[in-house]
Design a protein around this motif. Sequence first.
Motif, mmCIF file in Angstrom:
data_model
loop_
_atom_site.group_PDB
_atom_site.id
_atom_site.type_symbol
_atom_site.label_atom_id
_atom_site.label_comp_id
_atom_site.label_asym_id
_atom_site.label_seq_id
_atom_site.Cartn_x
_atom_site.Cartn_y
_atom_site.Cartn_z
ATOM 1 N N PRO A 1 0.794 -1.235 0.000
ATOM 2 C CA PRO A 1 0.000 0.000 0.000
ATOM 3 C C PRO A 1 0.825 1.283 0.000
ATOM 4 C CG PRO A 1 -0.961 -1.593 1.495
ATOM 5 C CD PRO A 1 0.355 -2.163 1.044
ATOM 6 N N GLY A 2 1.989 1.260 0.579
ATOM 7 C CA GLY A 2 2.839 2.441 0.628
ATOM 8 C C GLY A 2 3.372 2.869 -0.737
ATOM 9 N N LYS A 3 3.209 2.027 -1.755
ATOM 10 C CA LYS A 3 3.696 2.364 -3.093
ATOM 11 C C LYS A 3 2.621 3.025 -3.961
ATOM 12 C CE LYS A 3 7.644 -0.544 -3.491
ATOM 13 N NZ LYS A 3 8.524 -1.142 -4.494
ATOM 14 N N LEU A 4 1.491 3.392 -3.366
ATOM 15 C CA LEU A 4 0.437 4.053 -4.133
ATOM 16 C C LEU A 4 0.923 5.393 -4.693
ATOM 17 C CD1 LEU A 4 -2.432 4.072 -5.204
ATOM 18 C CD2 LEU A 4 -3.202 4.941 -2.977
ATOM 19 N N VAL A 5 1.692 6.133 -3.928
ATOM 20 C CA VAL A 5 2.230 7.410 -4.409
ATOM 21 C C VAL A 5 3.119 7.162 -5.630
ATOM 22 C CG1 VAL A 5 3.747 9.356 -3.851
ATOM 23 C CG2 VAL A 5 2.071 8.568 -2.186
ATOM 24 N N LEU B 1 -7.136 5.934 -3.048
ATOM 25 C CA LEU B 1 -7.642 6.012 -1.673
ATOM 26 C C LEU B 1 -6.408 5.887 -0.779
ATOM 27 C CD1 LEU B 1 -10.803 3.739 -2.067
ATOM 28 C CD2 LEU B 1 -10.642 6.232 -2.238
ATOM 29 N N TRP B 2 -5.761 7.022 -0.584
ATOM 30 C CA TRP B 2 -4.444 7.080 0.044
ATOM 31 C C TRP B 2 -4.383 6.361 1.380
ATOM 32 C CZ3 TRP B 2 -1.318 8.475 -3.589
ATOM 33 C CH2 TRP B 2 -1.689 9.423 -4.528
ATOM 34 N N GLU B 3 -5.345 6.643 2.241
ATOM 35 C CA GLU B 3 -5.289 6.097 3.611
ATOM 36 C C GLU B 3 -5.479 4.588 3.661
ATOM 37 O OE1 GLU B 3 -9.451 7.417 2.700
ATOM 38 O OE2 GLU B 3 -7.506 8.346 2.468
ATOM 39 N N HIS B 4 -5.959 3.998 2.558
ATOM 40 C CA HIS B 4 -6.194 2.548 2.524
ATOM 41 C C HIS B 4 -5.261 1.820 1.559
ATOM 42 C CE1 HIS B 4 -9.725 3.133 4.976
ATOM 43 N NE2 HIS B 4 -10.148 4.065 4.131
ATOM 44 N N GLY B 5 -4.451 2.556 0.810
ATOM 45 C CA GLY B 5 -3.557 1.931 -0.159
ATOM 46 C C GLY B 5 -4.309 1.230 -1.270
#
Length: 124
Positions: free
Chosen positions: A33-37, A70-74
């Motif tokens: 999930p941290g790789k969404l950015v 959905l940043w907070e959920h990855g």
Amino acid sequence: MSAGESTVPETQSTAEKPKAGKGFSLVMTLEQPGKLVELMTKLDQEPTRGNIRTALGSLDYVHYARFLPLWEHGLLLIVTEFDGEAEDYVMDFAAVLNDEFSLILSYMKGQPPLPICDHPAEFW
């Protein structure tokens, strides 16, 4: 006009009536999930961004398509509306956006074999 009368001319068949678009939403869970950015940055860079716009513009039955992180959920939410059958629509995306969807899917949990152009049945 009295109550109960139709405003549709009697000569218009149901086949001639305009069709409403079909909505399609897909929630995609990232493996990390941290790789969404990182993924969203790649999607926003050229030539990827331009390829997506050009491909969507070439599919005249697409009303709109959006990638919503959905940043907070990855998670990545894909929201779209189109005319026609869902399988045809998805397979057209696989054909015209192979590189871009292979990129997106490379970040996802449970991804099909990639690239999607070589595995269209698994993509659907």
